[in-house]
Design a protein around this motif. Structure first.
Motif, PDB file in Angstrom:
ATOM      1  N   MET A  99       0.864  -1.181   0.000  1.00 45.34           N
ATOM      2  CA  MET A  99       0.000   0.000   0.000  1.00 45.34           C
ATOM      3  C   MET A  99       0.897   1.226   0.000  1.00 45.34           C
ATOM      4  O   MET A  99       1.648   1.449   0.957  1.00 45.34           O
ATOM      5  CB  MET A  99      -0.914   0.002   1.219  1.00 45.34           C
ATOM      6  CG  MET A  99      -1.905  -1.126   1.221  1.00 45.34           C
ATOM      7  SD  MET A  99      -2.943  -1.031   2.704  1.00 45.34           S
ATOM      8  CE  MET A  99      -3.903  -2.532   2.501  1.00 45.34           C
ATOM      9  N   ILE A 100       0.816   1.990  -1.080  1.00 42.90           N
ATOM     10  CA  ILE A 100       1.658   3.170  -1.256  1.00 42.90           C
ATOM     11  C   ILE A 100       0.799   4.404  -1.006  1.00 42.90           C
ATOM     12  O   ILE A 100      -0.135   4.676  -1.766  1.00 42.90           O
ATOM     13  CB  ILE A 100       2.277   3.181  -2.670  1.00 42.90           C
ATOM     14  CG1 ILE A 100       3.112   1.902  -2.873  1.00 42.90           C
ATOM     15  CG2 ILE A 100       3.098   4.440  -2.887  1.00 42.90           C
ATOM     16  CD1 ILE A 100       3.630   1.716  -4.287  1.00 42.90           C
ATOM     17  N   PHE A 101       1.108   5.135   0.050  1.00 39.88           N
ATOM     18  CA  PHE A 101       0.352   6.316   0.442  1.00 39.88           C
ATOM     19  C   PHE A 101       0.942   7.537  -0.267  1.00 39.88           C
ATOM     20  O   PHE A 101       2.152   7.784  -0.166  1.00 39.88           O
ATOM     21  CB  PHE A 101       0.379   6.472   1.965  1.00 39.88           C
ATOM     22  CG  PHE A 101      -0.305   5.334   2.677  1.00 39.88           C
ATOM     23  CD1 PHE A 101      -1.655   5.401   2.963  1.00 39.88           C
ATOM     24  CD2 PHE A 101       0.399   4.198   3.044  1.00 39.88           C
ATOM     25  CE1 PHE A 101      -2.309   4.358   3.620  1.00 39.88           C
ATOM     26  CE2 PHE A 101      -0.237   3.143   3.696  1.00 39.88           C
ATOM     27  CZ  PHE A 101      -1.592   3.234   3.979  1.00 39.88           C
ATOM     28  N   ILE A 102       0.091   8.307  -0.970  1.00 32.70           N
ATOM     29  CA  ILE A 102       0.558   9.348  -1.883  1.00 32.70           C
ATOM     30  C   ILE A 102      -0.024  10.706  -1.508  1.00 32.70           C
ATOM     31  O   ILE A 102      -1.240  10.859  -1.342  1.00 32.70           O
ATOM     32  CB  ILE A 102       0.155   8.994  -3.338  1.00 32.70           C
ATOM     33  CG1 ILE A 102       0.608   7.565  -3.687  1.00 32.70           C
ATOM     34  CG2 ILE A 102       0.737  10.012  -4.315  1.00 32.70           C
ATOM     35  CD1 ILE A 102      -0.028   7.017  -4.946  1.00 32.70           C
ATOM     36  N   LEU A 103       0.839  11.719  -1.437  1.00 31.79           N
ATOM     37  CA  LEU A 103       0.434  13.095  -1.154  1.00 31.79           C
ATOM     38  C   LEU A 103      -0.228  13.715  -2.378  1.00 31.79           C
ATOM     39  O   LEU A 103      -0.115  13.188  -3.494  1.00 31.79           O
ATOM     40  CB  LEU A 103       1.654  13.920  -0.743  1.00 31.79           C
ATOM     41  CG  LEU A 103       2.397  13.403   0.485  1.00 31.79           C
ATOM     42  CD1 LEU A 103       3.732  14.121   0.649  1.00 31.79           C
ATOM     43  CD2 LEU A 103       1.536  13.568   1.723  1.00 31.79           C
ATOM     44  N   ASP A 104      -0.877  14.868  -2.205  1.00 34.98           N
ATOM     45  CA  ASP A 104      -1.603  15.475  -3.326  1.00 34.98           C
ATOM     46  C   ASP A 104      -0.694  15.987  -4.443  1.00 34.98           C
ATOM     47  O   ASP A 104      -1.159  16.226  -5.552  1.00 34.98           O
ATOM     48  CB  ASP A 104      -2.579  16.564  -2.862  1.00 34.98           C
ATOM     49  CG  ASP A 104      -1.912  17.722  -2.166  1.00 34.98           C
ATOM     50  OD1 ASP A 104      -0.673  17.737  -2.012  1.00 34.98           O
ATOM     51  OD2 ASP A 104      -2.655  18.632  -1.750  1.00 34.98           O
ATOM     52  N   ASP A 105       0.619  16.116  -4.195  1.00 35.59           N
ATOM     53  CA  ASP A 105       1.543  16.505  -5.266  1.00 35.59           C
ATOM     54  C   ASP A 105       2.157  15.288  -5.960  1.00 35.59           C
ATOM     55  O   ASP A 105       3.001  15.421  -6.833  1.00 35.59           O
ATOM     56  CB  ASP A 105       2.633  17.440  -4.741  1.00 35.59           C
ATOM     57  CG  ASP A 105       3.567  16.785  -3.737  1.00 35.59           C
ATOM     58  OD1 ASP A 105       3.376  15.586  -3.400  1.00 35.59           O
ATOM     59  OD2 ASP A 105       4.488  17.479  -3.254  1.00 35.59           O
TER      60      ASP A 105
END
Length: 171
Positions: A99-105
């Motif tokens: 599970m790769i958690f990604i910021l809005d950028d």
């Protein structure tokens, strides 16, 4: 045509229709939109994935539950629309996932690697994130994907070219 022949033809038709489409993981929700996603790692490599995008609460709730096969170039992108603390789990999920958690950028915040199939344990983001990418368990380590790497997708600032096909090439 005899009744037995009609039953055999009908059964064969049902079985053929139930088979997964080429290039689609077994059990993957085919109603979700598919698009290309790339991850650029710190070592300069670009890894490509064909992802299904789960944007509604219902689709995010189902996720990859009951999916029994996930090729290395496929995944699911969970779009939470705004940055928020996110909690995931592996209920009814027979495959180990990263599970790769990604910021809005598009930068990777954190990764939960090789999650435990069927676990009800909560897996939380370390900070508010916009999206979560699920790929095969252990793949992040094999491809040297780390926090800080850049995800390129239409949800974020940079978008790849989408040719409308169901597969892509990566390095």
């Amino acid at each position: 045509m005899s009744i037995r022949s009609v039953i055999l033809v009908a059964t064969a038709t049902v079985i053929a229709c139930a088979q997964p489409q080429p290039g689609i993981a077994a059990g993957m929700p085919v109603h979700l939109p598919a698009s290309d996603l790339f991850i650029e790692t710190a070592d300069g490599r670009r890894h490509g994935f064909r992802v299904r995008v789960a944007a509604s609460p219902r689709d995010r709730g189902r996720g990859l539950m009951r999916v029994t096969d996930l090729p290395e170039d496929k995944g699911m992108l969970f779009d939470f629309e705004d940055q928020a603390m996110v909690s995931m789990w592996m209920k009814n999920t027979p495959l180990s996932l990263d599970m790769i958690f990604i910021l809005d950028d598009g930068r990777i915040s954190s990764i939960a690697e090789a999650t435990t199939p069927f676990s009800r344990r909560s897996i939380q983001s370390e900070e508010p994130v916009r999206a979560v990418l699920e790929i095969g368990g252990g793949l992040s380590e094999r491809l040297n994907i780390r926090p800080g790497d850049q995800v390129i997708h239409a949800l974020f600032a940079v978008t790849p070219v989408d040719d409308g096909g169901d597969s892509i090439s990566g390095s």
